[in-house]
Write a protein that holds these residues in place. Structure first.
Motif, PDB file in Angstrom:
ATOM      1  N   CYS A  37       0.857  -1.185   0.000  1.00 19.61           N
ATOM      2  CA  CYS A  37       0.000   0.000   0.000  1.00 19.61           C
ATOM      3  C   CYS A  37       0.898   1.241   0.000  1.00 19.61           C
ATOM      4  O   CYS A  37       1.713   1.419   0.906  1.00 19.61           O
ATOM      5  CB  CYS A  37      -0.899   0.005   1.240  1.00 19.61           C
ATOM      6  N   CYS A  46       0.279   3.463   3.330  1.00 23.92           N
ATOM      7  CA  CYS A  46       0.593   3.109   4.718  1.00 23.92           C
ATOM      8  C   CYS A  46       1.638   2.018   4.853  1.00 23.92           C
ATOM      9  O   CYS A  46       2.081   1.735   5.950  1.00 23.92           O
ATOM     10  CB  CYS A  46      -0.676   2.703   5.467  1.00 23.92           C
ATOM     11  N   TYR A  93       1.196  -1.183   4.286  1.00 21.24           N
ATOM     12  CA  TYR A  93       0.612  -2.515   4.462  1.00 21.24           C
ATOM     13  C   TYR A  93       0.986  -3.374   3.250  1.00 21.24           C
ATOM     14  O   TYR A  93       0.975  -2.895   2.116  1.00 21.24           O
ATOM     15  CB  TYR A  93      -0.910  -2.401   4.571  1.00 21.24           C
ATOM     16  N   CYS A 133      -7.662  -1.134   1.562  1.00 21.19           N
ATOM     17  CA  CYS A 133      -6.546  -1.484   2.454  1.00 21.19           C
ATOM     18  C   CYS A 133      -7.104  -1.648   3.867  1.00 21.19           C
ATOM     19  O   CYS A 133      -7.760  -0.753   4.381  1.00 21.19           O
ATOM     20  CB  CYS A 133      -5.487  -0.385   2.434  1.00 21.19           C
ATOM     21  N   CYS A 190      -5.503   1.406   6.141  1.00 23.61           N
ATOM     22  CA  CYS A 190      -5.691   2.844   5.941  1.00 23.61           C
ATOM     23  C   CYS A 190      -6.848   3.150   5.002  1.00 23.61           C
ATOM     24  O   CYS A 190      -7.240   4.305   4.892  1.00 23.61           O
ATOM     25  CB  CYS A 190      -4.415   3.492   5.420  1.00 23.61           C
ATOM     26  N   VAL A 223      -7.199   2.950   1.629  1.00 19.49           N
ATOM     27  CA  VAL A 223      -7.072   3.285   0.205  1.00 19.49           C
ATOM     28  C   VAL A 223      -7.511   2.075  -0.618  1.00 19.49           C
ATOM     29  O   VAL A 223      -7.630   0.963  -0.111  1.00 19.49           O
ATOM     30  CB  VAL A 223      -5.632   3.690  -0.195  1.00 19.49           C
TER      31      VAL A 223
HETATM   32 FE    FE Z   1      -2.860   1.284   3.492  1.00 23.18          FE
END
Ligand code: FE
Length: 445
Positions: A50, A53, A55, A83, A86, A88
């Motif tokens: 991601c 963030c 991830y 995600c 976060c 997205v």
């Molecule tokens: Fe994220």
């Protein structure tokens, strides 16, 4: 609240993907080379990161919490998947190749300075995302390096971005704590000094004075983050700051299970996300800001107007263009007065008025200071070659970047420098910020 670092401060996510990079080598690395048990192509499982963030989605593990079983190919994930950390969308993920830690590990093993174990090793101040990430990365490079982690809190490992969506998702303490500090310390063979305050750095003798005695260090790493910046009109005793898990859980306990009147001062990322989350949780929110709209920093993106539109059906009252003059506690409730004479009553008051880096430790040691602890991007050393710093407390060329995404890269830079590996210079990048106002998730650049 202790000011939370802006939302965009995400952390890595669930299962293997949630494991910090250092530990990803075993599971992520092998998974990357694992072969799909089904499907005609038998292509290796891939990983995707991601961009907001950090991830990591590992096809081998899937994301069972989101209904994606292990083995789900990224291409097969629905476009509206978000995600898990976060928020997205899939479009904000990019292919990810785990770092080749094996090469760095081999280099580190040959480094005489660390091969000689008669050293006090590394002392890290701060057990937030930055502190634990560094401990993970150091341990991945060097199995025997003595690592001590000093933290004023319990040191529990959690994903900070979740604090701004936890009410709506009904996440309590048990679900927010990913691993206790004690368990993480045992797993990483780290000496964790929890509930311990760092008092002073004696740079000339390479010692850190703490409330539990004096610690010698070979390398000291400052990862203590930033603190809420409270204007004088918001006394700390009268308002919450939500910058870490402990304070956040206290706020949740104070709010209890019934609907409350909550007043939030500051409609930046943190304030807006909290307002959104608390309103979704059934609380009545008043959100104040000196600017005419929320998220004024992203005025060009019309973020404020969009968020206000999305909040129309939520119990959020935004009052812009006001400056808080005074907070008083009257018969168990709070009264907030503005300079223009408006008054608001609330059960709880939250300050989301920004962050500042605490200067006492760094400046006491004479470290260069430039709007934060000044570090050089090549190594993330401070002006003292035995002291590194990362995370929310640092600035590169005077600029802070208080987001989660850079922390993994910063930890790698410092670990490589400490372990004598090939330098891994840190590169500042423009941040992508995901506003986790769930009624209208926004991505800002
Ligand atoms: Fe994220």
């Amino acid at each position: 609240m202790n000011t939370r670092t802006p939302i965009a401060e995400a952390v890595q996510g669930t299962s293997a993907a949630r494991q910090p990079e250092g530990t990803k080598a075993p599971s992520g690395g092998s998974a990357a080379h694992a072969v799909a048990s089904v499907g005609a192509t038998l292509a290796p499982f891939e990983q995707y990161i991601c961009n907001a963030c950090g991830y990591i989605y590992n096809e081998a593990d899937g994301d069972p919490d989101s209904g994606l079983p292990a083995g789900t190919r990224f291409a097969d994930i629905p476009d509206d998947w978000a995600c898990p950390l976060c928020g997205v969308t899939k479009a904000d993920f990019a292919p990810y190749t785990p770092p080749d830690l094996a090469a760095l590990q081999a280099q580190a093993a040959c480094t005489p300075a660390l091969a000689a174990r008669q050293t006090p090793g590394v002392v890290i101040v701060g057990a937030g995302r930055a502190g634990w990430q560094l401990a993970e990365t150091l341990r991945a490079l060097d199995a025997a390096l003595p690592i001590t982690l000093v933290t004023a809190c319990a040191g529990d490992v959690y994903d900070k971005p979740l604090l701004s969506v936890a009410v709506a998702r009904q996440l309590d303490a048990d679900k927010l704590v990913r691993e206790t500090g004690a368990a993480a310390a045992q797993r990483l063979n780290v000496r964790l000094l929890a509930h311990t305050h760092a008092i002073r750095i004696c740079a000339d003798t390479q010692q850190l004075r703490t409330t539990r005695g004096t610690l010698p260090y070979q390398h000291l790493v400052l990862a203590h983050g930033a603190q809420p910046a409270l204007p004088p009109s918001l006394p700390a005793a009268l308002c919450w700051r939500v910058n870490h898990l402990g304070a956040y859980l206290q706020l949740r306990a104070a709010l209890g299970d019934t609907s409350k009147d909550v007043l939030i001062v500051g409609a930046g990322l943190v304030g807006s996300e909290l307002a959104n989350d608390l309103a979704l949780g059934g609380h009545r929110v008043t959100l104040l800001d000196t600017q005419p709209e929320p998220l004024a920093r992203w005025h060009d993106a019309q973020a404020g107007a969009q968020v206000l539109q999305a909040w129309q059906d939520l119990p959020i009252r935004f009052v812009g263009g006001v400056c808080v003059a005074r907070v008083e506690k009257i018969q168990g409730r709070y009264r907030v007065s503005t300079e223009c004479g408006q008054r608001f009553a609330a059960d709880q008051v939250i300050a989301a008025t920004g962050l500042q880096t605490p200067s006492r430790l760094a400046q006491g040691a004479g470290l260069a200071w430039q709007n934060g602890i000044a570090v050089t991007p090549d190594t993330l050393r401070t002006s003292d070659p035995h002291i590194h710093a990362l995370g929310d407390c640092i600035t590169v060329n005077g600029q802070a970047s208080r987001y989660i995404e850079p922390i993994v890269r910063q930890a790698r830079t410092i670990a490589a420098d400490i372990c004598g590996c090939t330098p891994q210079p840190y590169e500042s990048r423009p941040a992508m910020v995901r506003v986790k106002t769930t009624s209208l998730p926004l991505t800002l650049h």
